[in-house]
Scaffold this motif. Structure first.
Motif, mmCIF file in Angstrom:
data_model
loop_
_atom_site.group_PDB
_atom_site.id
_atom_site.type_symbol
_atom_site.label_atom_id
_atom_site.label_comp_id
_atom_site.label_asym_id
_atom_site.label_seq_id
_atom_site.Cartn_x
_atom_site.Cartn_y
_atom_site.Cartn_z
ATOM 1 N N LEU A 63 -7.229 7.618 0.866
ATOM 2 C CA LEU A 63 -6.705 8.838 1.481
ATOM 3 C C LEU A 63 -5.254 9.091 1.076
ATOM 4 O O LEU A 63 -4.828 10.242 0.960
ATOM 5 C CB LEU A 63 -6.804 8.749 3.004
ATOM 6 N N SER A 64 -4.501 8.016 0.849
ATOM 7 C CA SER A 64 -3.103 8.180 0.448
ATOM 8 C C SER A 64 -2.975 8.702 -0.977
ATOM 9 O O SER A 64 -1.985 9.347 -1.325
ATOM 10 C CB SER A 64 -2.357 6.848 0.576
ATOM 11 N N ILE A 65 -3.982 8.429 -1.805
ATOM 12 C CA ILE A 65 -3.955 8.899 -3.190
ATOM 13 C C ILE A 65 -4.143 10.406 -3.255
ATOM 14 O O ILE A 65 -3.572 11.093 -4.105
ATOM 15 C CB ILE A 65 -5.032 8.177 -4.024
ATOM 16 N N ALA B 296 1.173 4.080 -2.978
ATOM 17 C CA ALA B 296 0.838 5.476 -2.676
ATOM 18 C C ALA B 296 1.934 6.439 -3.123
ATOM 19 O O ALA B 296 1.644 7.552 -3.567
ATOM 20 C CB ALA B 296 0.579 5.634 -1.187
ATOM 21 N N VAL B 297 3.196 6.035 -2.999
ATOM 22 C CA VAL B 297 4.308 6.934 -3.320
ATOM 23 C C VAL B 297 4.843 6.744 -4.733
ATOM 24 O O VAL B 297 5.647 7.548 -5.210
ATOM 25 C CB VAL B 297 5.476 6.752 -2.317
ATOM 26 N N ILE C 100 -7.568 3.747 3.760
ATOM 27 C CA ILE C 100 -6.183 4.230 3.827
ATOM 28 C C ILE C 100 -5.621 4.434 2.425
ATOM 29 O O ILE C 100 -4.942 5.431 2.149
ATOM 30 C CB ILE C 100 -5.309 3.250 4.629
ATOM 31 N N LEU C 101 -5.896 3.491 1.536
ATOM 32 C CA LEU C 101 -5.431 3.611 0.154
ATOM 33 C C LEU C 101 -5.996 4.858 -0.508
ATOM 34 O O LEU C 101 -5.263 5.625 -1.141
ATOM 35 C CB LEU C 101 -5.829 2.371 -0.646
ATOM 36 N N LEU D 164 0.832 -1.207 0.000
ATOM 37 C CA LEU D 164 0.000 0.000 0.000
ATOM 38 C C LEU D 164 0.868 1.258 0.000
ATOM 39 O O LEU D 164 0.560 2.232 -0.702
ATOM 40 C CB LEU D 164 -0.924 0.007 1.219
ATOM 41 N N LEU D 165 1.940 1.232 0.770
ATOM 42 C CA LEU D 165 2.840 2.379 0.835
ATOM 43 C C LEU D 165 3.534 2.618 -0.501
ATOM 44 O O LEU D 165 3.599 3.762 -0.982
ATOM 45 C CB LEU D 165 3.881 2.167 1.930
#
Length: 210
Positions: free
Chosen positions: A157-159, A21-22, A154-155, A17-18
């Motif tokens: 929101l990270s986008i 996101a990055v 979480i995914l 997931l991290l």
């Protein structure tokens, strides 16, 4: 699931997931490639070399079709009520966007829904309702439904918050999709239900704008 397997799996999911996101994404092709790599290719490799479970374990089967259809019906009714309330009180339909090229062309609309939309639905179902939900079910039981929905939140929101309305239908339906998959032991019914929701919602927006 053994403690070692649980810890390594949690680390793998957090890392995937991290990294997603990055990871820099500049166009649709890169976006498709990225989700396929992080949410399909890597989990398949992880399962093949570490967990070593059969594909049916992750809900890639017909499962219990009676429960699948029944809970899909309940969920579709529930999501219809939620979207109706959101549209009436919060103007959801006015904020939800679709690509401009599908508004005036029915062929583009069908192509878009049965390629990009279907692809994203399939990927999210495989990863969140298949890989995540059924992996953690051993330890969390029915709480795994909430766990996979929170990971999807979480995914999103990270986008970035600018994509919130675009992913909102997926996000709201995530608990329902998890419930359908959990009850039926299959991601088929949750996937079809999710696709129907997005298809109908996009069709409504196209009709409003057309």
């Amino acid at each position: 699931m053994k403690q070692k397997e649980l810890i390594v799996t949690i680390f793998f999911i957090a890392l995937s997931l991290l990294m997603y996101a990055v990871f820099p994404i500049e166009n649709t092709f890169q976006q498709i490639t990225t989700i396929l790599v992080f949410f399909i290719f890597f989990p398949v490799l992880f399962n093949s070399f570490f967990l070593k479970r059969k594909v049916a374990f992750y809900g890639l089967s017909l499962g219990d079709w009676r429960r699948g259809l029944l809970w899909s019906l309940y969920s579709l009714i529930g999501i219809f009520v939620i979207f109706s309330i959101m549209s009436y009180y919060f103007g959801f339909l006015g904020n939800y966007k679709v690509p401009a090229f599908i508004v005036k062309n029915f062929g583009n609309f069908i192509l878009y829904e049965f390629t990009l939309t279907l692809l994203f639905v399939a990927v999210y179902e495989f990863y969140f309702r298949g890989f995540v939900l059924f992996t953690f079910e051993v330890n969390l039981k029915h709480w795994t439904i909430l766990a996979q929905a929170l990971l999807f939140l979480i995914l999103v929101l990270s986008i970035g918050r600018e994509s919130l309305y675009l992913f909102l239908p997926y996000l709201i339906f995530a608990p329902f999709a998890g419930l359908i998959a959990y009850k039926s032991r299959s991601v088929l019914y949750s996937g079809v239900s999710q696709f129907l929701i997005i298809f109908i919602l996009d069709a409504l927006i196209v009709k409003m704008l057309g």
